[in-house]
Design an enzyme around this catalytic site. Structure first.
Site, short mmCIF file in Angstrom:
data_model
loop_
_atom_site.label_atom_id
_atom_site.label_comp_id
_atom_site.label_asym_id
_atom_site.label_seq_id
_atom_site.Cartn_x
_atom_site.Cartn_y
_atom_site.Cartn_z
CE1 TYR B 296 -4.77 1.13 0.37
CE2 TYR B 296 -3.45 3.02 1.16
CZ TYR B 296 -4.13 2.82 0.44
OH TYR B 296 -5.92 3.28 0.71
CE1 TYR B 346 -5.39 5.05 -1.96
CE2 TYR B 346 -7.16 6.90 -2.47
CZ TYR B 346 -6.15 6.44 -1.52
OH TYR B 346 -6.53 6.54 0.06
#
Lengths: 134, 397
Positions: B296, B346
């Site tokens: 992440y 994203y």
């Protein structure tokens, strides 16, 4: 640095934070202290996050601390702030950390770990704790 | 003895809509597109889906986000498992974890995990999609108002504070953050799904404007509209399904929180340290066995601190670890091989998860990593507050 025409967002005291903001008006930095385990905390919660005790007192803090970390904001999120400005986390001598701004120092001179002391920024109906190099 | 859930389930379906500045569809419509694609990809019929786990993005907070009502929008009438979950950027990995546990417990067979978000508007900047308190009406209440009064807005501020702390304690440099951005862009160049595919140099990085020092624009993730869905199935079913299964070998979570007082090192010691122990123990491996990292990467700094917390290097040495470019194409630790959230898209935790599935299947095309035996996939949310991990493999055992 010219002051923006629009006010920055100013907190409105609520029930659990009232003694904090009253203290600020009087020039005293007030913290909650757990009556059972003795841990200090910033207000707005009725339970100690160390031991969950609901019993607490209000104590005046020394107003001294050190810079835990900081950033220098260049992005315009709110028209009430003149860019760039610092956002600084101060670790108080009593333990709690407070998110604030340093005053009386160039942003380029701010260092993690530097000692600072509280200074009051007064607005019409609320006073905010800011910090300057000690 | 092997962990009973190691290899018990696999990801058998992947559906991805166009992502980025995609307009004109609601989050429900995007989610339905992704779910339809995932079901087709897995070779299933809609009625075979008996589990649905839903994750709304920022629109879950700001309005228009997915709700439990997605079940009826999709017409899923055979559900034995249903939830709407939110642990921020760690949710996608968590959905796969709960799906795996439910499958192992016999509570479900084919579980759809879906994320959709549409915070971008044609007329506003990416930054306007996040930043919350700056546009909240009225005065902020109580102590929480001190943040807004100090000009603390959005995740950019929290991560800048964390990155600055790491720099001060360990001597981490701006160039080292920049190298992460440069390495990831080099991957994105070969990813047709990526929003930013122009090659990037260190000069480009330093020339990008400050958001909040020490974060340049190119330290920060994109904002995207779109949706991703994956399907988790039992391993014994997965073997006869059309796509190469990507097996779940390890799972873990870690949520240290921040008590906002002396003693907390939330900035530099994240939940990944806890999740790593659980996930590596379940998978029966360690960081030295990982071939690919899909981490992440809401910010460059998140990648650096996550690498440390998984033990790829010692605490504090993440900067020197990344500065030789080993995360990029041809490097010794291929990381965020699609470009990640910084350069590709994203979709919260679905960004690392989708690329992990693609790499696990060997479907990465020009960016495919040859050695893909073990893939670490992580999710992170809040201000490094929430963390979840998957260790994935194309091999059943």
């Amino acid at each position: 640095m010219t002051q923006p025409a629009v006010s920055k967002p100013l907190p409105e005291p609520d029930e659990p934070s009232l003694p904090f903001f009253q203290g600020a008006t009087d020039g005293r930095l007030m913290l909650m202290k757990c009556a059972d385990c003795g841990a200090f905390r910033l207000p707005s919660r009725h339970h100690c996050d160390e031991c969950l005790s609901p019993t607490f007192t209000w104590e005046q803090a020394s107003g001294r601390g050190t810079v835990r970390t900081f950033g220098v904001m260049h992005q315009r999120y709110h028209p009430g702030f003149a860019l760039p400005y610092n956002v600084t986390v101060v670790e108080l001598e009593e333990g709690p950390r407070i998110t604030t701004n340093l005053v009386g120092i160039d942003n380029a001179d701010i260092r993690v770990g530097m000692p600072v002391t509280v200074e009051w920024e007064r607005h019409e109906d609320v006073t905010l704790p800011k910090f300057r190099p000690a | 003895m092997s962990h009973p859930l190691r290899g018990a389930a696999a990801i058998t379906g992947l559906g991805m809509t166009p992502m980025g500045r995609i307009y004109g569809k609601s989050t429900f419509e995007l989610a339905a597109d992704a779910v339809r694609l995932a079901i087709t990809d897995a070779g299933l019929k809609k009625d075979e889906i008996d589990g649905l786990l839903i994750n709304a993005g920022i629109t879950g907070t700001t309005g228009g986000g997915l709700t439990l009502g997605l079940q009826n929008y999709l017409g899923l009438g055979n559900l034995r498992l249903l939830n709407h979950m939110n642990a921020a950027g760690s949710t996608a990995a968590q959905m796969v974890q709960y799906a795996t546990m439910a499958i192992a417990a016999g509570m479900a067979t084919h579980v759809v995990c879906v994320f959709a978000d549409a915070p971008l508007r044609e007329t506003t900047s990416s930054g306007a999609a996040y930043g919350g308190a700056a546009r909240a009406p009225g005065r902020p209440k109580g102590m929480a108002g001190l943040y807004a009064a100090a000009g603390y807005f959005g995740a950019n501020t929290g991560y800048a504070l964390a990155a600055r702390r790491h720099m001060a304690v360990y001597g981490t440099t701006q160039d080292q953050f920049g190298q992460i951005a440069v390495s990831q862009r080099a991957w994105a160049v070969n990813n047709p799904l990526a929003q930013l595919r122009e090659p990037m140099t260190m000069e480009d990085y330093h020339a990008s404007r400050w958001i909040i020092e020490p974060l340049h624009l190119l330290d920060c993730c994109l904002v995207s509209n779109g949706a991703v869905a994956v399907i988790v199935s039992p391993a014994d079913r997965a073997r006869s399904m059309p796509q190469p299964p990507v097996y779940i070998h390890g799972m873990g979570q870690g949520h240290p929180g921040d008590h906002a007082r002396a003693g907390s090192d939330w900035e530099t010691m994240t939940g990944a340290r806890i999740a790593a122990r659980t996930a590596f123990a379940m998978a029966g491996c360690g960081p030295e066995d990982i071939d690919i990292c899909e981490l992440y990467d809401c910010y460059t700094y998140t990648v650096l601190v996550t690498l440390e917390d998984y033990g790829f290097c010692k605490k504090g040495e993440g900067g020197p670890f990344v500065e030789d470019g080993k995360l990029g194409p041809g490097g010794s630790l291929p990381t965020n091989t699609g470009g990640g959230e910084l350069s590709a898209y994203y979709m919260w935790g679905m960004t690392p998860l989708s690329e992990a599935v693609i790499q696990g299947r060997g479907a990465g095309g020009a960016r495919q990593v040859t050695k893909n035996g073990l893939i670490l996939c992580t999710g992170n949310g809040g201000n490094l507050s929430y963390h979840a991990a998957l260790i994935l493999s194309p091999h059943a055992n």
